[in-house]
Design a protein around this motif. Structure first.
Motif, PDB file in Angstrom:
ATOM      1  N   TYR A   1     -13.837 -11.485  13.777  1.00 16.09           N
ATOM      2  CA  TYR A   1     -12.848 -12.403  14.355  1.00 16.09           C
ATOM      3  C   TYR A   1     -12.222 -13.220  13.241  1.00 16.09           C
ATOM      4  O   TYR A   1     -12.915 -13.828  12.425  1.00 16.09           O
ATOM      5  N   HIS A   2     -10.901 -13.231  13.191  1.00 15.32           N
ATOM      6  CA  HIS A   2     -10.135 -14.067  12.260  1.00 15.32           C
ATOM      7  C   HIS A   2      -9.306 -15.001  13.127  1.00 15.32           C
ATOM      8  O   HIS A   2      -8.483 -14.562  13.922  1.00 15.32           O
ATOM      9  N   SER A   3      -9.527 -16.306  12.966  1.00 18.02           N
ATOM     10  CA  SER A   3      -8.925 -17.274  13.886  1.00 18.02           C
ATOM     11  C   SER A   3      -7.469 -17.581  13.602  1.00 18.02           C
ATOM     12  O   SER A   3      -6.777 -18.132  14.468  1.00 18.02           O
ATOM     13  N   GLY A   4      -6.976 -17.249  12.377  1.00 20.32           N
ATOM     14  CA  GLY A   4      -5.694 -17.801  11.977  1.00 20.32           C
ATOM     15  C   GLY A   4      -5.815 -19.308  11.820  1.00 20.32           C
ATOM     16  O   GLY A   4      -6.918 -19.860  11.789  1.00 20.32           O
ATOM     17  N   ASP A   5      -4.695 -19.996  11.710  1.00 23.15           N
ATOM     18  CA  ASP A   5      -4.710 -21.461  11.697  1.00 23.15           C
ATOM     19  C   ASP A   5      -4.903 -21.967  13.117  1.00 23.15           C
ATOM     20  O   ASP A   5      -4.275 -21.456  14.059  1.00 23.15           O
TER      21      ASP A   5
ATOM     22  N   ALA B   1     -15.337 -16.579  23.094  1.00 23.52           N
ATOM     23  CA  ALA B   1     -16.783 -16.334  23.138  1.00 23.52           C
ATOM     24  C   ALA B   1     -17.191 -15.618  24.415  1.00 23.52           C
ATOM     25  O   ALA B   1     -18.055 -14.724  24.397  1.00 23.52           O
ATOM     26  N   GLU B   2     -16.550 -15.969  25.517  1.00 19.25           N
ATOM     27  CA  GLU B   2     -16.880 -15.342  26.797  1.00 19.25           C
ATOM     28  C   GLU B   2     -16.467 -13.877  26.823  1.00 19.25           C
ATOM     29  O   GLU B   2     -17.199 -13.019  27.328  1.00 19.25           O
ATOM     30  N   ARG B   3     -15.310 -13.575  26.255  1.00 17.39           N
ATOM     31  CA  ARG B   3     -14.810 -12.194  26.274  1.00 17.39           C
ATOM     32  C   ARG B   3     -15.454 -11.323  25.204  1.00 17.39           C
ATOM     33  O   ARG B   3     -15.556 -10.107  25.379  1.00 17.39           O
ATOM     34  N   PHE B   4     -15.886 -11.951  24.091  1.00 10.82           N
ATOM     35  CA  PHE B   4     -16.452 -11.190  22.974  1.00 10.82           C
ATOM     36  C   PHE B   4     -17.781 -11.826  22.564  1.00 10.82           C
ATOM     37  O   PHE B   4     -17.846 -12.616  21.615  1.00 10.82           O
TER      38      PHE B   4
ATOM     39  N   ALA C   1     -17.213 -24.535  16.173  1.00 14.55           N
ATOM     40  CA  ALA C   1     -16.596 -23.324  16.729  1.00 14.55           C
ATOM     41  C   ALA C   1     -17.493 -22.111  16.503  1.00 14.55           C
ATOM     42  O   ALA C   1     -17.660 -21.269  17.395  1.00 14.55           O
ATOM     43  N   PHE C   2     -18.074 -22.020  15.315  1.00 15.53           N
ATOM     44  CA  PHE C   2     -18.976 -20.915  14.998  1.00 15.53           C
ATOM     45  C   PHE C   2     -20.159 -20.873  15.971  1.00 15.53           C
ATOM     46  O   PHE C   2     -20.515 -19.807  16.488  1.00 15.53           O
ATOM     47  N   LYS C   3     -20.744 -22.021  16.240  1.00 12.69           N
ATOM     48  CA  LYS C   3     -21.873 -22.074  17.164  1.00 12.69           C
ATOM     49  C   LYS C   3     -21.441 -21.680  18.579  1.00 12.69           C
ATOM     50  O   LYS C   3     -22.153 -20.952  19.270  1.00 12.69           O
ATOM     51  N   LEU C   4     -20.274 -22.148  18.987  1.00 13.54           N
ATOM     52  CA  LEU C   4     -19.775 -21.815  20.318  1.00 13.54           C
ATOM     53  C   LEU C   4     -19.491 -20.322  20.440  1.00 13.54           C
ATOM     54  O   LEU C   4     -19.768 -19.698  21.475  1.00 13.54           O
ATOM     55  N   LEU C   5     -18.966 -19.727  19.375  1.00 17.67           N
ATOM     56  CA  LEU C   5     -18.656 -18.294  19.381  1.00 17.67           C
ATOM     57  C   LEU C   5     -19.920 -17.441  19.395  1.00 17.67           C
ATOM     58  O   LEU C   5     -19.873 -16.275  19.815  1.00 17.67           O
ATOM     59  N   GLY C   6     -21.025 -17.987  18.901  1.00 18.27           N
ATOM     60  CA  GLY C   6     -22.269 -17.218  18.838  1.00 18.27           C
ATOM     61  C   GLY C   6     -22.216 -16.100  17.820  1.00 18.27           C
ATOM     62  O   GLY C   6     -22.915 -15.090  17.957  1.00 18.27           O
ATOM     63  N   ALA C   7     -21.395 -16.266  16.774  1.00 21.59           N
ATOM     64  CA  ALA C   7     -21.253 -15.213  15.768  1.00 21.59           C
ATOM     65  C   ALA C   7     -22.471 -15.162  14.859  1.00 21.59           C
ATOM     66  O   ALA C   7     -23.212 -16.143  14.716  1.00 21.59           O
TER      67      ALA C   7
END
Length: 309
Positions: free
Chosen positions: A199-203, A214-217, A249-255
């Motif tokens: 995942y690359h967030s852009g700005d 996070a929900e979709r991926f 954001a990283f924690k929320l994404l669960g990456a």
């Protein structure tokens, strides 16, 4: 057509706010810090290992630019190889120079700001790759000699060169000239192949879209998140997350892996160019995250994605 954020709001800073920031008429003033000559961690990379490897890899080139090797394809995200953005000089050399780059199959552009969409770099890459761009940008690419263009809207999914690609929202804005404010979209990309997903967030500023992504991926192996260009917060908060928000954001994404970006390359804000590198480890320790999951950013360093599976 004009585009907006998930909240429907317009996030481009007003001219009066920009002037207030540039003139220092605010209470978050910082001592002036250098725009060039700041040492950023760098690994010499001549590209031989990248050309010979069949592994899935990720290499930071600088700012938001990455080479991603996934499923045997060579991808560039937001490539900027130029020595300057007009009057803004580059602080650190690209982690991969032109000679080190393998043959590029596809180029991904998150939005049209010049530190993400650099015309000289794109023209040198030429018409060979597929160019994946936000909706509204296709006309610029076709007019400038890039016939292989895929325009994408938020949450649109496409198979591109055997890769599963989704364009996802970000909290930002777009502008290239005087009259094209928000006439093209902005966002990030989730790119997957053979069970590996990056995942690359852009700005982006902080927004509810992180939870939706996070929900979709639910299984992101590497999250490339911006950790620079955040000061002063009263001015930058709406458009750029800071290091604490990036970790949140990283924690929320669960990456599995945090990969820092958008710092150390161009001086776009008031914090020192190397400040993210200094404070991310402290935030990481405070959040009690495993140290090996933090890649604050080393130019030219090859990160093996298959080792994160």
């Amino acid at each position: 057509m004009h585009f907006s954020n998930l909240k429907g709001n317009f996030r481009k800073p007003a001219g009066s706010q920009t002037l207030k920031w540039l003139l220092g008429w605010h209470n978050e003033k910082r001592p002036k810090s250098p725009a060039t000559g700041v040492r950023i961690p760098y690994v010499q990379n001549d590209g031989n290992a990248l050309r010979q490897s069949t592994a899935d890899t990720l290499t930071w080139i600088g700012q938001a630019s990455f080479l991603v090797q996934l499923g045997g394809k060579n991808l560039l995200i937001d490539p900027v190889m130029s020595r300057s953005l007009g009057f803004i000089k580059r602080n650190s050399p690209p982690g991969l120079d032109w000679a080190a780059l393998p043959k590029i199959d596809a180029v991904f552009i998150t939005h049209n700001h010049r530190d993400h969409m650099d015309a000289p770099t794109l023209k040198r890459l030429g018409p060979g790759p597929v160019y994946v761009v936000p909706k509204g940008l296709g006309v610029w690419f076709r007019q400038n000699g890039f016939p292989r263009v895929v325009e994408m809207s938020w949450w649109q999914q496409e198979e591109i060169d055997g890769l599963d690609v989704t364009f996802v929202p970000a909290e930002h804005w777009s502008r290239r000239g005087l009259t094209d404010i928000n006439t093209s979209w902005w966002g990030g990309y989730v790119i997957a192949r053979n069970g590996l997903r990056v995942y690359h967030s852009g700005d982006t500023g902080w927004f509810e879209g992180f939870a939706q992504i996070a929900e979709r991926f639910p299984d992101i192996h590497a999250a490339m998140l911006p950790a620079g260009a955040y000061a002063p917060r009263w001015f930058m908060r709406a458009q750029h997350i800071d290091p604490e928000e990036a970790v949140r954001a990283f924690k929320l994404l669960g990456a599995k892996q945090f990969v820092g970006m958008h710092w150390g390359t161009f001086k776009l804000s008031d914090e020192p160019l190397d400040e993210p590198m200094q404070i991310l480890p402290a935030i990481w320790e405070k959040e009690e995250l495993e140290r090996q999951r933090l890649e604050a950013g080393v130019l030219g360093k090859i990160l093996r994605l298959d080792k994160l599976a």
